[in-house]
Design a protein around this motif. Structure first.
Motif, PDB file in Angstrom:
ATOM      1  N   MET A  19      17.696   8.015 -20.634  1.00 55.80           N
ATOM      2  CA  MET A  19      16.155   7.372 -20.665  1.00 55.80           C
ATOM      3  C   MET A  19      16.089   5.810 -20.457  1.00 55.80           C
ATOM      4  O   MET A  19      16.793   5.096 -21.537  1.00 55.80           O
ATOM      5  N   VAL A  20      15.315   5.071 -19.857  1.00 56.63           N
ATOM      6  CA  VAL A  20      15.512   3.707 -19.990  1.00 56.63           C
ATOM      7  C   VAL A  20      13.947   3.227 -20.535  1.00 56.63           C
ATOM      8  O   VAL A  20      13.099   3.462 -20.236  1.00 56.63           O
ATOM      9  N   ARG A  21      14.360   2.590 -21.795  1.00 57.57           N
ATOM     10  CA  ARG A  21      13.357   2.304 -22.685  1.00 57.57           C
ATOM     11  C   ARG A  21      13.194   0.681 -22.716  1.00 57.57           C
ATOM     12  O   ARG A  21      11.722   0.238 -22.774  1.00 57.57           O
ATOM     13  N   ARG A  22      14.026  -0.038 -22.379  1.00 48.45           N
ATOM     14  CA  ARG A  22      14.108  -1.411 -22.597  1.00 48.45           C
ATOM     15  C   ARG A  22      14.635  -1.816 -21.123  1.00 48.45           C
ATOM     16  O   ARG A  22      15.778  -1.559 -20.742  1.00 48.45           O
ATOM     17  N   LEU A  23      14.081  -2.648 -20.319  1.00 43.31           N
ATOM     18  CA  LEU A  23      14.484  -2.896 -18.748  1.00 43.31           C
ATOM     19  C   LEU A  23      14.472  -4.281 -18.793  1.00 43.31           C
ATOM     20  O   LEU A  23      13.395  -5.109 -19.227  1.00 43.31           O
ATOM     21  N   ALA A  24      15.498  -5.002 -18.045  1.00 42.35           N
ATOM     22  CA  ALA A  24      15.681  -6.562 -17.899  1.00 42.35           C
ATOM     23  C   ALA A  24      15.631  -6.416 -16.555  1.00 42.35           C
ATOM     24  O   ALA A  24      16.143  -5.825 -15.596  1.00 42.35           O
ATOM     25  N   ILE A  25      14.823  -7.840 -15.904  1.00 48.67           N
ATOM     26  CA  ILE A  25      14.689  -7.990 -14.334  1.00 48.67           C
ATOM     27  C   ILE A  25      15.057  -9.178 -14.189  1.00 48.67           C
ATOM     28  O   ILE A  25      14.490 -10.267 -14.677  1.00 48.67           O
ATOM     29  N   VAL A  26      16.228  -9.428 -13.491  1.00 48.09           N
ATOM     30  CA  VAL A  26      16.726 -10.819 -12.970  1.00 48.09           C
ATOM     31  C   VAL A  26      16.332 -11.180 -11.625  1.00 48.09           C
ATOM     32  O   VAL A  26      16.796 -10.575 -10.773  1.00 48.09           O
ATOM     33  N   GLY A  27      15.295 -12.026 -11.651  1.00 48.54           N
ATOM     34  CA  GLY A  27      14.994 -12.218 -10.136  1.00 48.54           C
ATOM     35  C   GLY A  27      13.477 -11.691  -9.980  1.00 48.54           C
ATOM     36  O   GLY A  27      13.198 -10.515  -9.984  1.00 48.54           O
ATOM     37  N   THR A  28      12.223 -12.254 -10.213  1.00 52.91           N
ATOM     38  CA  THR A  28      10.975 -12.017 -10.435  1.00 52.91           C
ATOM     39  C   THR A  28      10.446 -12.191  -9.000  1.00 52.91           C
ATOM     40  O   THR A  28       9.259 -12.545  -9.147  1.00 52.91           O
ATOM     41  N   GLY A  29      10.975 -11.921  -7.977  1.00 52.11           N
ATOM     42  CA  GLY A  29      10.061 -12.088  -6.737  1.00 52.11           C
ATOM     43  C   GLY A  29       9.503 -10.883  -6.275  1.00 52.11           C
ATOM     44  O   GLY A  29       9.055  -9.967  -7.206  1.00 52.11           O
ATOM     45  N   LEU A  30       9.168 -10.452  -5.060  1.00 52.40           N
ATOM     46  CA  LEU A  30       8.217  -9.449  -4.791  1.00 52.40           C
ATOM     47  C   LEU A  30       9.032  -8.076  -5.187  1.00 52.40           C
ATOM     48  O   LEU A  30       8.215  -7.262  -5.823  1.00 52.40           O
ATOM     49  N   ILE A  31      10.188  -7.789  -5.006  1.00 50.43           N
ATOM     50  CA  ILE A  31      10.775  -6.553  -5.303  1.00 50.43           C
ATOM     51  C   ILE A  31      11.098  -6.449  -6.993  1.00 50.43           C
ATOM     52  O   ILE A  31      10.678  -5.697  -7.589  1.00 50.43           O
ATOM     53  N   GLY A  32      11.521  -7.659  -7.659  1.00 43.36           N
ATOM     54  CA  GLY A  32      11.677  -7.672  -8.962  1.00 43.36           C
ATOM     55  C   GLY A  32      10.468  -7.601  -9.805  1.00 43.36           C
ATOM     56  O   GLY A  32      10.470  -6.599 -10.590  1.00 43.36           O
TER      57      GLY A  32
END
Length: 363
Positions: free
Chosen positions: A1-14
């Motif tokens: 299960m994912v509790r903490r998520l990191a997103i690298v690249g915050t364009g439309l998809i991110g």
């Protein structure tokens, strides 16, 4: 299960992943982007909590999603793997998979590709609904940790997508045919029409719905699509060669007056169209197009959709093709069933609109 998520690249998809993750119950979503303006907008939209650095974004994350242009994916994925610890699974959202999965061999990395998007770009257009019902390819390899794959599979499903496992090279051949070839042909068609003159007439000025329908994706962001074409050049080249062979078959049939071939060719396309629509609609044979000429003024679209909704006529899909302020445009509505299509036509014609009905699939 994912509790903490990191997103690298915050364009439309991110940014859309961030919004969707919040809705799915992920507790913490941190974002990082070399473009500080994009990061600020994503944070303002509530998609991510801004991180001070890449290392800060991925620290303690169960999953890190790299949403970078395909040309920079191998380096970006490697950087995220280096900055994160063993507890972090890493994936990407690039539309080609061969190069990144060949360059990055690590049991923590699993390639991914959500088959969705928009002509719009940037975090200001992000939506949590972007992935609903969309295919999301996952490309595990021999080195992939099965437990990490299950975690990623569950996360993708939690966003409303349909996870589909594929070999990276098979994935690239598939999207070459279903995505990259259509983009290439749309550019070819529009450039052919745009650089031609027929006895002084500009073909674009005389273009009807067919050209607009077939070139909707033409002219897409070159910063993205040049990289995609080059990254998947081999598979796209094969698809283009097969397309050229099929064009030559049609040329021969025209030169020889071969009506039989042309009739079978169109019938084959009709069957394939039915198969394509059956993936999205339960009864594709019942679908009807309603084409409505509408003026260019505020509230017209809302008035039509509200009127049909009040009559309990469901609109499966719609598209508005604008011609000019003076000429207005054509609103194309997709309705299921001849009865509903007839009722919709009668209702709209009573309001003064001109309506043309046609089946989506010719029997």
């Amino acid at each position: 299960m994912v509790r903490r998520l990191a997103i690298v690249g915050t364009g439309l998809i991110g940014a859309s992943i961030g919004l969707a993750a919040h809705e799915s119950g992920v507790g913490e979503v941190r974002g990082w982007d070399v473009d500080s303006d994009a990061l600020d907008v994503a944070a303002e939209r509530g998609a991510v909590e801004s991180a001070a650095s890449l290392a800060d974004a991925v620290e303690g994350a169960d999953l890190a999603v790299v949403a970078a242009p395909v040309a920079s994916l191998p380096a970006e994925v490697a950087a995220v793997l280096d900055a994160s610890d063993n507890g972090t699974t890493v994936t990407d959202v690039g539309s080609t998979k061969g190069a990144v999965t060949s360059a990055v061999v690590d049991s923590r990395f699993i390639g991914g590709h959500p088959v969705c998007g928009s002509e719009a770009r940037g975090p200001s257009h992000a939506s949590a609904e972007l992935f609903r019902g969309a295919t999301w390819f996952l490309t595990p390899v021999a080195a992939t940790d099965p437990a990490r794959y299950r975690t990623l599979h569950g996360f993708v499903a939690s966003l409303g997508s349909v996870p589909v496992a594929a070999d990276p090279q098979a994935h690239d051949r598939l999207v070459a045919l279903t995505s990259h070839l259509p983009h290439a042909l749309a550019n070819l068609l529009l450039n052919q029409a745009g650089t031609s003159r027929i006895e002084g007439h500009d073909p674009l000025a005389a273009a009807g719905g067919s050209l607009r329908d077939m070139t909707r994706v033409a002219g897409a962001n070159p910063r993205i699509w040049v990289d995609i074409f080059l990254d998947n050049a081999e598979a796209l080249g094969v698809a283009l060669a097969d397309h050229r062979r099929r064009v030559e078959q049609v040329e021969r049939a025209l030169a020889q007056g071969d009506a039989g071939f042309l009739a079978l060719w169109i019938a084959e396309a009709s069957g394939n169209k039915r198969r394509l629509l059956s993936e999205a609609y339960e009864q594709p044979g019942a679908l009807q197009w309603l084409r409505v000429h509408v003026p260019d003024r505020p509230g017209v679209l809302a008035g039509i959709t509200q009127a049909l909704g009040a009559a309990r006529i469901n609109i499966e899909d719609f598209e508005l093709q604008h011609m000019s302020r003076e000429r207005g445009g054509t609103l194309t509505l997709l309705v299921s069933g001849e009865d509903d299509a007839r009722r919709a036509s009668e209702l709209l014609e009573a309001q003064g609109y001109h309506v043309v009905i046609a089946p989506v699939i010719e029997e």
